[in-house]
Motif scaffolding. Sequence first.
Motif, PDB file in Angstrom:
ATOM      1  N   ASN A 274       0.854  -1.197   0.000  1.00 13.95           N
ATOM      2  CA  ASN A 274       0.000   0.000   0.000  1.00 13.95           C
ATOM      3  C   ASN A 274       0.890   1.247   0.000  1.00 13.95           C
ATOM      4  O   ASN A 274       1.063   1.912   1.022  1.00 13.95           O
ATOM      5  CB  ASN A 274      -0.933  -0.016   1.209  1.00 13.95           C
ATOM      6  N   ILE A 354      -5.463   1.569  -0.897  1.00 11.18           N
ATOM      7  CA  ILE A 354      -5.238   0.124  -0.938  1.00 11.18           C
ATOM      8  C   ILE A 354      -4.609  -0.233  -2.280  1.00 11.18           C
ATOM      9  O   ILE A 354      -5.216  -0.018  -3.335  1.00 11.18           O
ATOM     10  CB  ILE A 354      -6.542  -0.653  -0.735  1.00 11.18           C
ATOM     11  N   LEU A 361      -7.482   3.750   2.356  1.00 10.86           N
ATOM     12  CA  LEU A 361      -7.087   2.853   3.428  1.00 10.86           C
ATOM     13  C   LEU A 361      -7.036   3.591   4.762  1.00 10.86           C
ATOM     14  O   LEU A 361      -7.713   3.220   5.727  1.00 10.86           O
ATOM     15  CB  LEU A 361      -5.725   2.221   3.121  1.00 10.86           C
TER      16      LEU A 361
END
Length: 499
Positions: A274, A354, A361
């Motif tokens: 990520n 993400i 995220l």
Amino acid sequence: MAKLRNLSITTPLLFAFPLKSTWAINPVDINRPIMDGDWDEAGSLKFSRGFIMAKNDANFLYLTLDVVEDTGNDPSTNDYFWLSFDNNRDRSITSNVDVNYGLYPGQANKLGKQKYLGPGRWTGLLSDPSNSAVVQEFGPSPNSEVSHRIWKFRIELSEINVALSWPLSTPYTYFGFRVKSSNPGFTTDFPGGFYKDFTKLRQLILSRKPSIPSKDLGPIIGSVGLIPTTKINAQGRATTDSGYYRVFQNAAFGGTLNLIGNRAKMQSLYSAGNIKYMVQIAPPGGGLSKLISNWSNYRWNGSTYVLESFAPSAYGYYQLANPAKDYSIDDLLIQFPTSGLLPGLYTVKVTFYIGTSYSVLETQEVKLYIDNHVPATIIESIRHGSSEVSACAIEKIGANPDGLNFRITANDPEGNLREVSFYATYGEGQSASIYSESYDPSKGNWSGFTNQLIPASGNWRPPQSCAYSFILTATARTTNGYSWIGKNTIHRNLTLLLG
């Protein structure tokens, strides 16, 4: 928002292996034996008679000349050192700029300082006040169990013109030294002839990677420079704890800012793939927009630092650098100049996604009060009795209590004034304080004063007949995350004759 200018770095790199300092988590006590642990994990470089060891924090360079071949415990300063720094880092000797440290005659633990006048020529020891110091030790060290001569230094970074806040390069200096031993007899220069030719000096790279307690770090934006984001209040001003690397009180932000990621979080994000993120900024009362900035960071390749450039994609997304690589500034999320921003409370937001998707995220916002204005300084008037004294005048001062009074202004409308100093210089390097005032938390957002009478009663009398320069300086309570920045100075000259 307009794209911020590209930042380039032009630090010269030497072919010779540099000395790489490491961060001193706690200030090194040079009075403690070298084996007591303060020098553990110090950067080290070998020379013909021993080793050089280096640590630093935000205030000092801690340096050891570990002369393992000087095994004769003879007293006095027949054993001595020279320690030189190229203060403007131009690889040449600059008169009255570059500095050489040595010992006061007959005083093995008193550090003296002199300026270079030319190759092998110096001013002689200066009387400037200094927090730098040296301590001599004779005993074992991490490099040899046989007792030997050790010189331990605490050098104030400002004295060698080094600042951790440099936005365009990793902080560095060039240095050289001599060690002299009477028993056994040797005189060793490192590098040879350094005091006549600064092109031979060795590079010393300082660390700006403190170990900030994890409890103080923000969840994503761990710190702004050295300042943990948990120490920044809702008004965008920072206050660090007493005894921290740098103590800031209710400080605004300015200059070029480094937003540094929480190390553990960066490692976790990178391991999970990520690495895509966006940085946004909102001005006072405005909405968020993409913060677009290009910057450079040095990466250690095992022998020196090499330059890497960072920039967002065409859509304004950044890629997280590999946390396993050793950068001059680890976990740097963005570096951006604030000089073009108007004073006020800004919101900076970092969002991680993400993978390569657009699914959010995690995010974090931090408030920063940005103020690049410097306080106003005005010498409103200088009066002798009821008469205004103009600049360059020659004024005769009568018997006590006759003298001068002043009206001065030191004002910062945004409330970010840190310190005011009003003093006179005269003669050969002499000075006399007239008025000073410093910030304390009880002042809140201190804006200073206008047209204030100094002294509040009576008169100021000059110490002697001489030409005087009256100097008013106001410093800002503004930081780039590493040091205080911003000040304004004004002066007025008079000649005063005591009757």
